[in-house]
Motif scaffolding. Structure first.
Motif, short mmCIF file in Angstrom:
data_model
loop_
_atom_site.label_atom_id
_atom_site.label_comp_id
_atom_site.label_asym_id
_atom_site.label_seq_id
_atom_site.Cartn_x
_atom_site.Cartn_y
_atom_site.Cartn_z
N ASP A 163 -15.33 37.61 1.79
CA ASP A 163 -14.44 36.89 2.35
C ASP A 163 -14.95 35.92 3.31
O ASP A 163 -14.82 34.67 3.21
CB ASP A 163 -13.41 37.70 2.76
N ARG A 167 -15.67 31.82 2.94
CA ARG A 167 -14.80 30.80 3.68
C ARG A 167 -16.04 30.05 4.41
O ARG A 167 -15.74 28.60 4.44
CB ARG A 167 -13.83 31.59 4.53
N ARG A 170 -17.40 27.28 2.09
CA ARG A 170 -16.57 26.36 1.72
C ARG A 170 -16.28 25.42 2.89
O ARG A 170 -16.41 24.26 2.92
CB ARG A 170 -15.15 26.71 1.34
N GLY A 171 -16.28 26.03 4.25
CA GLY A 171 -16.21 25.30 5.55
C GLY A 171 -17.37 24.30 5.55
O GLY A 171 -17.31 23.27 6.12
N ILE A 173 -19.51 23.22 3.32
CA ILE A 173 -19.62 22.18 2.65
C ILE A 173 -18.97 20.95 3.27
O ILE A 173 -19.08 19.91 3.12
CB ILE A 173 -19.06 22.45 0.88
N ARG A 174 -17.41 21.32 3.60
CA ARG A 174 -16.63 20.46 4.06
C ARG A 174 -17.19 19.76 5.34
O ARG A 174 -16.93 18.50 5.84
CB ARG A 174 -15.24 20.90 4.35
N LEU A 178 -18.00 15.85 6.17
CA LEU A 178 -17.70 14.92 7.10
C LEU A 178 -18.76 14.24 7.95
O LEU A 178 -18.55 13.43 8.41
CB LEU A 178 -16.71 16.13 8.12
N MET A 191 -12.71 15.22 14.73
CA MET A 191 -12.19 15.83 13.40
C MET A 191 -13.08 17.21 13.06
O MET A 191 -12.97 17.90 12.25
CB MET A 191 -12.59 14.72 12.26
N ASP A 193 -13.99 19.34 14.91
CA ASP A 193 -13.35 20.53 15.75
C ASP A 193 -12.87 21.79 14.99
O ASP A 193 -13.47 22.76 15.31
CB ASP A 193 -11.95 20.04 16.79
N TYR A 194 -12.01 21.39 13.93
CA TYR A 194 -11.42 22.56 13.08
C TYR A 194 -12.56 23.16 12.44
O TYR A 194 -12.72 24.39 12.20
CB TYR A 194 -10.44 21.81 12.14
N TRP A 195 -13.53 22.38 11.91
CA TRP A 195 -14.58 22.69 11.15
C TRP A 195 -15.79 23.63 11.82
O TRP A 195 -16.09 24.78 11.74
CB TRP A 195 -15.38 21.87 10.28
N GLU A 197 -14.96 25.40 14.82
CA GLU A 197 -14.12 26.91 14.97
C GLU A 197 -14.19 27.62 13.60
O GLU A 197 -14.53 28.68 13.72
CB GLU A 197 -12.81 26.41 15.50
N LEU A 198 -13.91 27.21 12.67
CA LEU A 198 -14.07 27.94 11.24
C LEU A 198 -15.40 28.60 11.02
O LEU A 198 -15.44 29.62 10.82
CB LEU A 198 -13.56 26.97 10.04
#
Lengths: 389, 201
Positions: A163, A167, A170-171, A173-174, A178, A191, A193-195, A197-198
Motif C-alpha cells: 500500500d 501511494r 503515485r505521489g 509521479i505527481r 509539479l 504547492m 508541501d503536500y507531496w 509530506e506524502l
C-alpha cells in the motif's frame, strides 16, 4: 502453506489445465518451451500479482485467447494456510490496444475467498519464493532489478508495504510533474508541501522496512553460505538507501527518519525544480551483494554468483517463515542444473523443510532415486500436464 | 466499405466526444434520432442551444446559475448563513450537498483541483476569488469539501495554508467508513483514517 489445487485458463501455453497438488515435492519434467516455467510463473503470480520474468504482464495472456472478444486469463488456486483452506482467483483481462500483440491494457481482478480485493490488500495471503537462473540479473543489471526484488519480497510479508509503495509511486509521479511545471512556468513552491509530506510519510516506512528486511535476510543467509562454501566465504547483503548513502547513517527511530527525510525533501526544492525530478527517496535505493568484503557485481565469478543467490533464496525462505509462521511455497526453475553436486545436495537437503516445492527440469538424472521417490513427477508437454508418478 | 452519410456521421462523432459514450452507443443514439418524429430532434437542438446561452456563472460563488441573474439563488438568499463558506470542486458537488439540507451557509466552486499531472495550478482555479471573498467578507468558517483523493487533499492543504491568518476557522470534511458499509470490505487506508479520526461516543 501449500497449494492443493490449481487451475489455469488461457495462461501462456495452457488453454485449460487443472491439477491437484500433493504435499512435498513436485518435479515438472519436459523439453524446453512446453510450459514448465509458465506453471511456476502462474504460482508466483498468486503471491506477487505480477510475473517474475517480465514486467509486461499482458504477455501471460494466451496467444490464441488474445483473438477472443474479451481475452481473459484466469488463475484459480486453492491453498492451505495455518490448516485453513482458502481460495484465490486472479483474472487478467486484456482491454484495448492491439490484442494480437498483447499491447492492450491489462486489468487485474483479484478475488480472495470470493471477495474482490485490490492487489495491495490481497498481497501477503499466499507466499512463494522463486529461484530461477535469470536471477543473476539482480547482480548484473541496474538498481531497478534489485528494487523490484526487494519490493516483490517485502510486499508479500510486511503489512502495509504494498500500500505504501503504491501511494509513494503515485505521489512521486505527481511531485515530479509539479517540479516540471514549476521549472517551466514558475509558481508557488508551497504547492510542493503536500507531496513532500506524502512521500516522507510513505517513504520512511518503505526505507525502514527495507533496512530491517535486508539485515534479517542477511543474518539468515550468511550461515547457509558459510556452510555451502565449506567455511570459505562470508556473504552479506548491504542496503544502500539513497537518503543517506550508507545504511549505518539511517536514523534508527522511524519518527527521526521521517523528520530528517522531510527536511531533506524541503531543502532540495531548488535542486529538484532545476532538475524537474525528485532526487532522493526509496525510488533511488540500491542493494549490494558482498562476498568476503568484495562486491559480487565487480569480482564475483559465475559460480560465486550462483552460490550467493542460492544462499539468498534459502535465507529468504527462512525469513518468510520467521515473519509469518508459515513456510512459503518454493519454486525452482532449472537452477539445479547449474549447481555442482555438493551444492545441489545442500539445496535438496534444505528443501526437505519445505511444505511444498515445485521444481522444473529437463533431466531427471540430476536427482537421486530417493529424492524422486519422495515426490510426484509431472510430464509437461505442449501445455498439457500428465502425472507420471 | 461505404461509410455513413455525412450528416449522420457528424452526429455520431459529436456524440462520441461526450463522456461515457463509445462509438456503438453514439451510432445507436444517432439512428434513434433519425427514426424519431421531428419534434424529438427539434426539442434536443433547442435545449442544446439554450444551454450555453441560458447558463452563466455566479460572480460570487462561481456556481452555475440562470443567465441574467445578478447572483445565484443561494448567494442572493437572505436565509443563508453568510459567515460560513463551503469550498467544492464542481457545481455538481453543490447539488449533492444541498440535497442533504444540512448545510446552511454559502458555497465557493473552484472548478477543478490542483493537478500536477494535468498541469493545473492555482491560477487555473477560482482560488484568488476565494481568498478575496474570505478576506473581505465576514467569514467565520471555511469548510474544505474537495474530494478525498490525492489531488483533492493537496488542494485542501494548499488552501489551508493560504487561508491561515485570515481569521477564519478552516475545516475539512471528515473521512472514514461509509455508512451502511462493512469493515471487511474497507481498504486499509480508509480503515487507518477511520481509526485516526475516531470519536468519543
Amino acid at each position: 502453506m501449500r497449494l492443493t489445487r490449481l487451475s489455469l485458463t488461457n495462461y501462456r501455453a495452457f488453454a485449460q489445465v487443472e491439477v491437484v497438488l500433493p504435499r512435498g515435492v513436485v518435479v515438472l519434467v519436459g523439453d524446453n518451451a512446453q510450459g514448465k516455467t509458465s506453471l511456476l510463473e502462474s504460482v508466483f503470480f498468486l503471491a506477487a500479482f505480477t510475473s517474475f520474468q517480465t514486467s509486461q504482464d499482458n504477455q501471460v495472456v494466451n496467444f490464441t485467447a488474445r483473438g477472443d472478444d474479451i481475452p481473459v486469463t484466469r488463475i484459480v488456486a486453492e491453498y492451505e494456510r495455518a490448516e485453513k483452506q482458502h481460495k484465490l482467483e486472479i483474472r487478467l483481462i486484456l482491454q484495448g490496444g492491439s490484442a494480437e500483440y498483447g499491447t492492450g491494457r491489462l486489468r487485474k481482478e483479484i478475488l480472495l475467498d470470493g471477495i474482490k480485493k485490490n492487489a495491495a490488500a490481497a498481497v501477503g495471503h499466499f507466499n512463494a519464493v522463486v529461484f530461477i537462473p535469470q536471477m543473476s540479473r539482480y547482480i548484473d543489471n541496474g538498481p531497478e532489478e534489485r528494487r523490484r526484488y526487494l519490493n516483490l519480497t517485502l510486499a508479500q510479508i510486511v503489512p502495509g508495504y504494498a500500500d505504501d509503495l503504491t501511494r509513494y509511486t503515485r505521489g512521486l509521479i505527481r511531485r515530479n510533474a509539479l517540479l516540471k511545471q514549476l521549472q517551466e512556468q514558475g509558481g508557488d513552491a508551497g504547492m510542493l508541501d503536500y507531496w513532500d509530506e506524502l512521500l516522507a510519510d510513505c517513504g520512511s516506512r518503505l526505507i525502514s522496512a527495507r533496512d530491517a528486511a535486508v539485515r534479517e535476510i542477511t543474518a539468515l543467509a550468511s550461515p547457509v553460505h558459510f556452510t555451502l562454501t565449506g567455511m570459505e566465504e562470508n556473504f552479506s547483503m548491504q542496503y544502500l538507501p539513497a537518503l543517506t548513502q550508507v545504511e549505518a547513517d539511517l536514523p534508527g527511530d522511524i519518527n527521526e527518519l521521517h523528520a530528517s527525510y522531510l527536511a531533506r525533501l524541503r531543502g532540495n526544492h531548488r535542486v529538484d525544480i532545476a532538475r524537474g525530478t525528485t532526487s532522493i527517496g526509496p525510488h533511488r535505493d540500491d542493494l549490494r551483494f558482498v562476498v568476503n568484503g568484495n562486491n559480487l557485481a565487480d569480482f564475483g565469478s559465475r559460480g560465486q554468483v550462483r552460490t550467493a543467490l542460492q544462499s539468498l533464496k534459502l535465507g529468504e525462505l527462512q525469513w518468510m517463515k520467521e515473519r509469518t509462521g508459515e513456510m512459503p511455497v518454493m519454486l525452482l526453475d532449472e537452477t539445479l542444473a547449474e549447481l555442482d553436486e555438493h551444492r545441489r545436495a545442500g539445496l535438496l537437503e534444505s528443501l526437505a523443510e519445505c511444505e511444498q516445492v515445485l521444481l522444473t527440469t529437463t533431466d531427471l538424472d540430476l536427482f537421486t532415486p530417493d529424492f524422486l521417490r519422495s515426490g510426484q513427477i509431472w510430464q509437461v508437454r505442449a501445455g498439457e500436464i500428465e502425472i507420471s508418478k | 466499405m461505404a461509410g455513413l452519410p455525412e450528416p449522420l456521421q457528424d452526429l455520431v462523432d459529436a456524440f462520441s466526444r461526450l463522456p461515457g459514450i463509445g462509438p456503438k452507443t453514439a451510432s445507436r443514439l444517432a439512428f434513434y434520432l433519425l427514426n424519431s418524429p421531428d419534434e424529438v430532434s427539434h426539442g434536443l437542438s433547442s435545449a442544446l442551444e439554450g444551454l450555453k446561452a441560458g447558463i452563466t456563472l455566479c460572480p460570487e460563488c462561481f456556481n452555475i446559475t440562470l443567465a441574467g441573474r445578478e447572483r445565484c439563488e443561494i448567494c442572493s438568499s437572505s436565509q443563508r448563513d453568510t459567515a460560513s463558506l463551503c469550498v467544492v470542486e464542481k457545481p455538481l458537488d453543490v447539488l449533492v450537498l444541498e440535497k442533504t439540507g444540512a448545510f446552511t451557509g454559502r458555497y465557493h466552486v473552484l472548478h477543478g483541483v490542483l493537478s500536477p499531472i494535468e498541469g493545473i495550478g492555482p491560477n487555473d482555479l477560482r482560488i484568488r476569488e476565494l481568498l478575496d471573498r474570505v478576506r473581505n467578507g465576514d467569514i467565520h468558517e471555511v469548510i474544505l469539501a474537495t474530494n478525498p483523493s490525492m489531488e483533492g487533499d493537496a488542494t485542501a492543504q494548499y488552501l489551508q495554508k493560504q487561508l491561515a491568518g485570515s481569521g477564519a476557522r478552516v475545516t475539512r470534511l471528515a473521512r472514514g467508513l461509509p455508512v451502511g458499509g462493512e469493515l471487511e470490505y474497507a481498504d486499509q487506508n480508509t480503515l487507518l483514517r477511520a481509526l485516526a479520526g475516531r470519536q468519543e461516543l
